[in-house]
Design an enzyme around this catalytic site. Structure first.
Site, PDB file in Angstrom:
ATOM      1  CG  ASN A 112      81.322  10.421  61.968  1.00  0.00           C
ATOM      2  OD1 ASN A 112      81.234  11.095  60.946  1.00  0.00           O
ATOM      3  ND2 ASN A 112      80.587  10.654  63.036  1.00  0.00           N
ATOM      4  CG  ASP A 143      82.858  13.687  66.376  1.00  0.00           C
ATOM      5  OD1 ASP A 143      82.344  12.979  65.496  1.00  0.00           O
ATOM      6  OD2 ASP A 143      83.194  14.871  66.197  1.00  0.00           O
ATOM      7  CB  THR A 196      90.483   3.452  72.918  1.00  0.00           C
ATOM      8  OG1 THR A 196      90.246   4.746  73.486  1.00  0.00           O
ATOM      9  CG2 THR A 196      91.878   3.373  72.320  1.00  0.00           C
ATOM     10  CE1 TYR A 243      83.513   4.510  64.787  1.00  0.00           C
ATOM     11  CE2 TYR A 243      85.619   5.347  64.018  1.00  0.00           C
ATOM     12  CZ  TYR A 243      84.236   5.331  63.947  1.00  0.00           C
ATOM     13  OH  TYR A 243      83.582   6.143  63.048  1.00  0.00           O
TER      14      TYR A 243
HETATM   15  N1  APR Z   1      88.186  14.387  76.375  1.00  0.00           N
HETATM   16  C1  APR Z   1      89.123  13.445  76.116  1.00  0.00           C
HETATM   17  N2  APR Z   1      88.831  12.178  75.752  1.00  0.00           N
HETATM   18  C2  APR Z   1      87.513  11.856  75.662  1.00  0.00           C
HETATM   19  C3  APR Z   1      86.473  12.787  75.903  1.00  0.00           C
HETATM   20  C4  APR Z   1      86.858  14.096  76.285  1.00  0.00           C
HETATM   21  N3  APR Z   1      85.941  15.056  76.525  1.00  0.00           N
HETATM   22  N4  APR Z   1      85.274  12.146  75.718  1.00  0.00           N
HETATM   23  C5  APR Z   1      85.561  10.873  75.387  1.00  0.00           C
HETATM   24  N5  APR Z   1      86.899  10.679  75.361  1.00  0.00           N
HETATM   25  C6  APR Z   1      87.673   9.466  75.084  1.00  0.00           C
HETATM   26  C7  APR Z   1      86.971   8.147  75.271  1.00  0.00           C
HETATM   27  O1  APR Z   1      86.937   7.791  76.655  1.00  0.00           O
HETATM   28  C8  APR Z   1      87.878   7.237  74.474  1.00  0.00           C
HETATM   29  O2  APR Z   1      88.996   6.836  75.270  1.00  0.00           O
HETATM   30  O3  APR Z   1      88.012   9.465  73.714  1.00  0.00           O
HETATM   31  C9  APR Z   1      88.394   8.139  73.343  1.00  0.00           C
HETATM   32  C10 APR Z   1      87.817   7.838  71.971  1.00  0.00           C
HETATM   33  O4  APR Z   1      86.492   7.365  72.130  1.00  0.00           O
HETATM   34  P1  APR Z   1      85.317   7.856  71.148  1.00  0.00           P
HETATM   35  O5  APR Z   1      85.048   9.272  71.364  1.00  0.00           O
HETATM   36  O6  APR Z   1      84.197   6.877  71.310  1.00  0.00           O
HETATM   37  O7  APR Z   1      85.951   7.724  69.691  1.00  0.00           O
HETATM   38  P2  APR Z   1      86.250   6.445  68.789  1.00  0.00           P
HETATM   39  O8  APR Z   1      86.371   5.197  69.565  1.00  0.00           O
HETATM   40  O9  APR Z   1      87.410   6.888  67.928  1.00  0.00           O
HETATM   41  O10 APR Z   1      84.941   6.322  67.901  1.00  0.00           O
HETATM   42  C11 APR Z   1      84.670   7.340  66.960  1.00  0.00           C
HETATM   43  O11 APR Z   1      82.512   7.752  67.854  1.00  0.00           O
HETATM   44  O12 APR Z   1      81.780   9.748  68.627  1.00  0.00           O
HETATM   45  C12 APR Z   1      81.762   8.929  67.550  1.00  0.00           C
HETATM   46  O13 APR Z   1      81.566  10.406  65.675  1.00  0.00           O
HETATM   47  C13 APR Z   1      82.450   9.535  66.358  1.00  0.00           C
HETATM   48  O14 APR Z   1      81.696   7.830  64.882  1.00  0.00           O
HETATM   49  C14 APR Z   1      82.812   8.305  65.586  1.00  0.00           C
HETATM   50  C15 APR Z   1      83.198   7.322  66.682  1.00  0.00           C
END
Ligand code: APR
Length: 176
Positions: free
Chosen positions: A24, A34, A118, A121
């Site tokens: 973020n 994250d 995905t 967000y």
């Molecule tokens: N390895 C690979 N992919 C992962 C992992 C992992 N360990 N954990 C989660 N994911 C995948 C999720 O299943 C999803 O398909 O990462 C993708 C992105 O999802 P999010 O982590 O929720 O990220 P995003 O949708 O970009 O939202 C970002 O979420 O965690 C917070 O601080 C971050 O505010 C920001 C927001």
């Protein structure tokens, strides 16, 4: 020739020169990938992130990988899906393209991406995958020697199936 690879798994366990974090704008950690990356990298990561003074949506910044097997982390901030009329596709494309540019500037030749935007967000998975693949193939066309391997890491079956069919359609077949 850049190898484009698709895997299903946990990006924190991978060993490329850089893994990409779906961060973020504060860069100070969160949930999802994250949270997993900050948890695996350890507390030194957030100290370095504090010095970066945040990151705009669509932009990318680099840190060390600390306790991760990957040497570096590229932090990029994906767009929150707002129905598609707020340049979300362009901003997501920019996340992938600028992460590759930053990696290439640091002479890093292997990189792994999660499915940015995905999760929390809510970016539609099909459009996100098509956008990610377009950004990566566009970059490889303009900088064919920059990378030896670019990996898409899917954490869930839905994303994996979508990437599998899109990559097959683009005749990019070196995926596991
Ligand atoms: N390895 C690979 N992919 C992962 C992992 C992992 N360990 N954990 C989660 N994911 C995948 C999720 O299943 C999803 O398909 O990462 C993708 C992105 O999802 P999010 O982590 O929720 O990220 P995003 O949708 O970009 O939202 C970002 O979420 O965690 C917070 O601080 C971050 O505010 C920001 C927001």
């Amino acid at each position: 020739m850049t190898q484009i690879t698709l895997v299903k798994g946990d990006i924190t366990k991978m060993h490329p020169d850089a893994i990409v974090n779906a961060a973020n704008s504060s860069l100070l950690g969160g949930g999802g990938v994250d949270g997993a990356i900050h948890g695996a990298a350890g507390t030194e990561l957030v100290h370095e992130c504090r010095l970066l003074a945040g990151c705009k949506t669509g932009e990318a910044k680099i840190t060390k990988g600390y306790n991760l097997p990957a040497k570096h982390i590229i932090h990029t901030v994906g767009p929150v899906w707002n129905g598609g009329s707020k340049k979300e596709e362009h901003l997501l494309y920019s996340c992938y393209y600028k992460s590759l540019e930053l990696c290439a500037q640091h002479k890093l030749t292997t990189i792994a991406f999660p499915n940015i935007s995905t999760g929390i967000y809510h970016f539609p998975k099909q459009l996100a995958a098509a956008t990610a693949i377009k950004a990566v193939t566009d970059f490889c066309e303009s900088e064919p020697e920059a990378f030896t391997e670019i990996t898409f890491v899917c954490f869930d079956d839905e994303n994996y199936t979508i990437y599998q069919s899109l990559l097959a359609a683009t005749h990019i077949t070196n995926y596991e």
